[in-house]
Motif scaffolding. Structure first.
Motif, PDB file in Angstrom:
ATOM      1  N   TRP A 648       0.841  -1.204   0.000  1.00 43.29           N
ATOM      2  CA  TRP A 648       0.000   0.000   0.000  1.00 43.29           C
ATOM      3  C   TRP A 648       0.871   1.247   0.000  1.00 43.29           C
ATOM      4  O   TRP A 648       0.610   2.195  -0.734  1.00 43.29           O
ATOM      5  N   ASN A 652       0.996   4.212  -2.752  1.00 40.38           N
ATOM      6  CA  ASN A 652       0.713   5.579  -2.308  1.00 40.38           C
ATOM      7  C   ASN A 652       1.850   6.530  -2.682  1.00 40.38           C
ATOM      8  O   ASN A 652       1.619   7.663  -3.115  1.00 40.38           O
ATOM      9  N   PHE A 681      -2.850  -0.138  -6.897  1.00 41.83           N
ATOM     10  CA  PHE A 681      -3.980  -0.116  -5.956  1.00 41.83           C
ATOM     11  C   PHE A 681      -5.006  -1.203  -6.301  1.00 41.83           C
ATOM     12  O   PHE A 681      -5.595  -1.826  -5.408  1.00 41.83           O
ATOM     13  N   GLN A 682      -5.218  -1.417  -7.600  1.00 41.69           N
ATOM     14  CA  GLN A 682      -6.157  -2.461  -8.003  1.00 41.69           C
ATOM     15  C   GLN A 682      -5.662  -3.840  -7.590  1.00 41.69           C
ATOM     16  O   GLN A 682      -6.449  -4.696  -7.170  1.00 41.69           O
ATOM     17  N   ILE A 684      -3.924  -4.643  -4.969  1.00 38.55           N
ATOM     18  CA  ILE A 684      -4.124  -4.890  -3.532  1.00 38.55           C
ATOM     19  C   ILE A 684      -5.568  -4.590  -3.110  1.00 38.55           C
ATOM     20  O   ILE A 684      -5.886  -4.540  -1.921  1.00 38.55           O
ATOM     21  N   GLU A 685      -6.451  -4.385  -4.106  1.00 42.16           N
ATOM     22  CA  GLU A 685      -7.884  -4.184  -3.891  1.00 42.16           C
ATOM     23  C   GLU A 685      -8.164  -2.989  -2.976  1.00 42.16           C
ATOM     24  O   GLU A 685      -9.012  -3.050  -2.080  1.00 42.16           O
ATOM     25  N   ASN A 686      -7.427  -1.903  -3.215  1.00 42.48           N
ATOM     26  CA  ASN A 686      -7.643  -0.677  -2.443  1.00 42.48           C
ATOM     27  C   ASN A 686      -8.453   0.290  -3.307  1.00 42.48           C
ATOM     28  O   ASN A 686      -7.915   1.024  -4.139  1.00 42.48           O
ATOM     29  N   GLU A 687      -9.771   0.288  -3.091  1.00 43.33           N
ATOM     30  CA  GLU A 687     -10.663   1.074  -3.941  1.00 43.33           C
ATOM     31  C   GLU A 687     -10.472   2.575  -3.747  1.00 43.33           C
ATOM     32  O   GLU A 687     -10.644   3.356  -4.689  1.00 43.33           O
ATOM     33  N   LEU A 688     -10.124   2.974  -2.535  1.00 42.80           N
ATOM     34  CA  LEU A 688      -9.906   4.397  -2.290  1.00 42.80           C
ATOM     35  C   LEU A 688      -8.715   4.911  -3.093  1.00 42.80           C
ATOM     36  O   LEU A 688      -8.771   5.990  -3.693  1.00 42.80           O
ATOM     37  N   GLY A 689      -7.632   4.122  -3.135  1.00 43.35           N
ATOM     38  CA  GLY A 689      -6.463   4.510  -3.928  1.00 43.35           C
ATOM     39  C   GLY A 689      -6.783   4.586  -5.409  1.00 43.35           C
ATOM     40  O   GLY A 689      -6.311   5.490  -6.117  1.00 43.35           O
TER      41      GLY A 689
END
Length: 907
Positions: A648, A652, A681-682, A684-689
């Motif tokens: 993450w 970032n 980000f996709q 690690i399945e971080n939708e906010l990123g």
């Protein structure tokens, strides 16, 4: 010791209480004794007041003496007993004195002795009356209410009267309607209820309706219905015949009235809360039944007295405090020629008035000190002494008087006084803090006394009252501990969605700050606070509070784990950067970074800490527009995050690298980096990123004039941020959409979006964003040739950027001011603005876009002024800067000298 005698009787004796705790003995004498009365009169000593406990002593001595003087049996003694405790000529129940002390009562009944007088007739006290004069001076002077005393108690109509015009108008309309009016002016002490009543009565319309028939009754002089009636007879100047009923005289007068009568009962809580409340209620309701009588009542409490259709001024809690502007006007008027007006003094007055909760009486009493001491000294006096500055001679303060509050209700009052925010949504939260079935009853009692007020389902105290209670009736340690437990759990239970959590937290933040500071400073275990403070630090609006709490925890770090200490320091550094305290933030990061050797093999956890250090340094340099340094820090952070395998953090950092390039107008490179970060980000399945990258790509499309694609991407990102509760990013999307609509000429849409963004930035306390919105509004007004508004916006934005240390943005604002002044033909002002921008940009050689653009518009200005030589120099400088920046090729065309050549030829 002085003795007084009745010359027709022999001296009876001198009674000395002999109280060891008195600095001077209280002396008393029996003045005269006859079959009609036994009178004991305290001799008043200077600066001394007789308390109820000493009156009990008098009663005991009196009855013992009377017993010795010949009360033969218990019934006779009881009859004499029942006549005691009168107040100068008025009979009153006697049970309150002797029955409150069983020992006295017992001694009264068992005391026996020889008859005192030789003549048996003189010893018959069967029908005797015993009167105890309880007073602080001669009874005939202090207890008899005369018309002059009433007149002296009526205040003049205040000359300084600010911010109450609407309330006065509302009150006048109520009284001047057809038929009788019943006006209730309610609220806490010191709110200006009396002043309002006087101004309403003094209005031309009210004077015309009640010409010569308006009567003002200062009810603090009257404790019961009988004294109120006598007061009314005095002020109405009614004639009394001997043995005539006072109430009959009053009611016959009101019945005979052919024209409208107005009676104002001021400070009506005095008789209303006294022992004769039933008699007072009956009297008031009877008066209200007369067709020609209108009433004003001022009193503490949420409701008017009795079953009368009162019309209340103000809101549900009564009349409100003053608004900030009229409060400041009133303060300055009361202060006279002091203080001298300056930016510093204005801010100090604003701060003090806010701390006083804009209470009118508190404003007057504090302002009067400024006539003698400097404003700075007054603020220091308030911080140290609180309500000690809110006194007026020796008169008890109306702001802080308490009556009939005791036991559990007083305990609750003390707890509420400890809480600056009171208890928001008290029906939900109060039972979670304090146990007990009578909580609602206790709250009702406090509301009736106006010691607290209810607003938006919360209960709260005005600052002067709160400080007084907190000082004189402090909260217990157990209750503070209970509040601490409640608020630690409260923070844990906040919604995950920050946009939902922040409004709830806002209602309690001052309570949390006070309780946590008190408990941490008092030596409570620190570990219980760390998680709560970390959560609090995630809300930008409350960063100052979280920094103060972190400072306290770090100072008392005996029990804190090393990893928690490092975590708090880095969070603190990021928060300092948010506040624009860049040097402090950098020093905090370095204090952590220096504990690690970057050259040796380090663990994953240590690599992660170093990565966070460099990431925070990147934010510090980025916020100051030092982009090359920011890129260097970003690269270092990515290196360590790879070592720590923090995916993450890697994604970032990639995002921020793209943002730095975007800010330097390197759109192509920025687009590539954002796309790469979006893929990370996709993974690690971080939708906010993913949403953040989407937003930035929308910004780039907007700058490339791909408007439809940009609107779609920005709108989609904004909705996602709202779903996640990320208010900062949602506001950034709104700002970008506003700027996009502006460039398409859709100004109403643009203004709406920017104002929404500005509101959200203010809610989270993000000063940069607020300044960005001011700038964007300036552009919008400038595009519409609304130049005065544009100048206001750019000037405000420039001041905001200056405060938070964003110097490049200050230069941008000067550039925009130069353009706007030039559009109005104000060439001198434009010249000054462009020159100031270029001077600031000397410290930022990497700012090619701003530097080149300023030179370009400076050239336009000289062209308009027909200074062709200077215009040519500025154009050539601008072209050279644009040429040196690979991403600004399209700007070169704007510096074509063909137009200048034509102008010179024509000139």
């Amino acid at each position: 010791m002085t003795a007084y005698y009745n010359t027709q009787l022999p001296k009876v004796g001198i009674i000395d209480t002999g109280k060891s705790d008195l600095t001077t003995y209280l002396t008393m004498d029996i003045l005269y004794i006859s079959s009609a009365a036994v009178v004991i009169q305290p001799v008043t000593l200077d600066n001394f007041q007789i308390s109820d406990s000493y009156i009990n002593v008098l009663l005991f001595i009196t009855f013992k003496t009377v017993g010795k003087l010949g009360l033969k049996n218990k019934n006779q003694r009881k009859e004499a007993h029942s006549q005691t405790d009168g107040i100068t000529g008025d009979a009153a129940p006697a049970t309150s004195s002797s029955s409150s002390n069983p020992q006295i009562s017992e001694q009264i009944q068992t005391s026996h002795g020889t008859r005192f007088f030789t003549d048996p007739r003189d010893n018959d006290f069967t029908n005797a009356t015993i009167t105890i004069y309880k007073c602080y001076g001669p009874a005939s002077e202090t207890n008899k209410i005369t018309p002059d005393i009433i007149a002296s108690a009526i205040p003049a109509v205040p000359n300084i009267f600010k911010g109450r015009e609407e309330l006065v108008e509302q009150g006048v309309n109520i009284l001047c309607q057809q038929g009788p009016g019943f006006l209730a002016i309610l609220g806490a002490g010191g709110m200006g209820k009396t002043s309002l009543a006087l101004h309403i009565m003094n209005s031309a319309s009210v004077k015309n309706k009640f010409a010569g028939r308006s009567y003002f009754i200062p009810c603090e002089l009257f404790e019961n219905a009988e004294s109120l009636v006598l007061g009314l007879i005095h002020v109405m100047e009614l004639t009394m015949q001997e043995n005539q009923s006072k109430q009959k005289v009053l009611f016959e007068h009101l019945q005979a009235a052919h024209r409208d009568v107005l009676i104002a009962f001021d400070n009506f809580e005095t008789p209303w809360n006294h022992d004769d409340s039933a008699g007072v209620r009956n009297l008031l309701e009877k008066i209200a039944q007369y067709a020609k009588v209108s009433l004003i009542v001022t009193m503490r409490g949420p409701d008017g007295p009795g079953d009368i259709p009162w019309e209340k001024l103000g809101d549900q809690s009564g009349i409100p405090t003053l608004a900030p502007v009229p409060a400041k006007e009133a303060f300055k008027a009361f202060a006279g020629s002091n203080p001298q007006s300056s930016d510093d003094s204005e801010a100090q007055i604003d701060s003090l008035l806010n701390q006083l909760d804009y209470v009118p009486l508190a404003i007057r009493l504090s302002a009067q000190h400024v006539r003698r001491v400097k404003l700075k000294a007054l603020i220091s006096m308030w911080k140290k002494g609180k309500t000690s500055i809110l006194t007026e001679g020796r008169v008890p303060g109306r702001l802080t008087s308490i009556f009939k509050i005791e036991g559990r209700t007083l305990k609750l009052l003390s707890a509420i006084s400890f809480l600056p925010d009171g208890v928001p949504f008290w029906m939900k939260y109060l039972p979670q803090v304090f146990q007990g079935e009578e909580l609602s009853f206790n709250v009702s009692t406090l509301l009736d006394s106006s010691l607290i007020n209810e607003n938006y389902e919360g209960i709260k105290m005005l600052a002067p009252v709160r400080e007084h209670i907190d000082l004189n009736h402090p909260i217990s340690k157990d209750d503070v501990d209970q509040l601490e437990k409640f608020y630690i759990q409260f923070l844990e239970d906040l919604p995950e969605n920050d946009m939902e959590a922040q409004p709830v937290l806002q209602l309690h933040i001052n309570n949390i700050e006070k309780i946590f500071k008190a408990q941490i400073s008092g030596g409570h275990p620190i570990t219980s606070y760390i998680s709560a403070v970390k959560k609090l630090a995630g809300f930008g609006r409350f960063v100052p509070v979280s920094i103060d709490l972190m400072d306290l925890i770090l100072q008392k770090n005996k029990d804190i784990k090393e990893e928690d200490k490092v975590d708090l320091k880095l969070i603190r550094a990021y928060n300092l950067c948010w506040m624009g305290r860049f040097q402090d933030a950098e020093a905090q990061v370095m204090s952590v970074k220096e504990c690690f050797n970057e050259e040796e093999n380090i663990s994953q956890s240590e690599a992660d800490i170093l990565g966070r250090c460099f990431e925070t340094l990147q934010h510090i340099f980025y916020a100051q527009d030092q982009y090359e340094k920011a890129i260097n820090m970003n690269q270092q952070a990515q290196k360590y995050f790879k070592q720590s395998e923090n995916q993450w953090a890697q994604a970032n950092s990639m995002y921020w690298l793209g943002d730095i390039n975007y800010m330097q107008d390197r759109y192509k490179k920025a687009s590539e980096i954002f796309s790469e970060a979006q893929q990370l980000f996709q993974q690690i399945e971080n939708e906010l990123g993913v949403a953040e990258c989407l937003k930035k790509l929308g910004d780039i499309y907007s700058m490339q004039d791909r408007y439809d694609e940009a609107i779609e991407m920005l709108s989609d990102a904004q909705k996602q941020f709202e779903t996640f509760g990320n208010q900062l990013r949602a506001a950034e999307c709104l700002w970008s959409l506003g700027d996009l609509y502006r460039r398409q000429g859709e100004y109403d849409e643009a203004t709406g979006m920017i104002l929404k963004a500005q509101k959200q930035y203010k809610e989270i306390g993000y000063k940069d964003g607020v300044a960005d919105c001011l700038w964007a509004l300036g552009d919008t007004y400038d595009d519409q040739a609304q130049y005065d508004k544009a100048v206001d916006m750019f000037s405000n934005a420039q001041r905001q950027y200056q405060i938070i240390g964003k110097i490049v943005d200050v230069a941008w604002c000067y550039q925009r001011l130069g353009i706007t002044y030039g559009s109005q033909g104000q060439y001198e002002k434009a010249n000054e603005a462009f020159t100031e921008a270029l001077e600031l940009l000397k410290g930022f050689p990497g700012e090619k876009c701003c530097h080149g653009g300023t030179l370009l518009h400076f050239g336009h200005l000289f062209l308009d002024m027909k200074d062709f030589a200077e215009a040519r120099r500025k154009y050539e400088e601008a072209r050279d800067i644009f040429d040196s920046h690979g991403q600004l090729e399209k700007e070169v065309d704007y510096c074509s000298l063909a137009k200048l050549d034509q102008a010179e030829a024509a000139g």
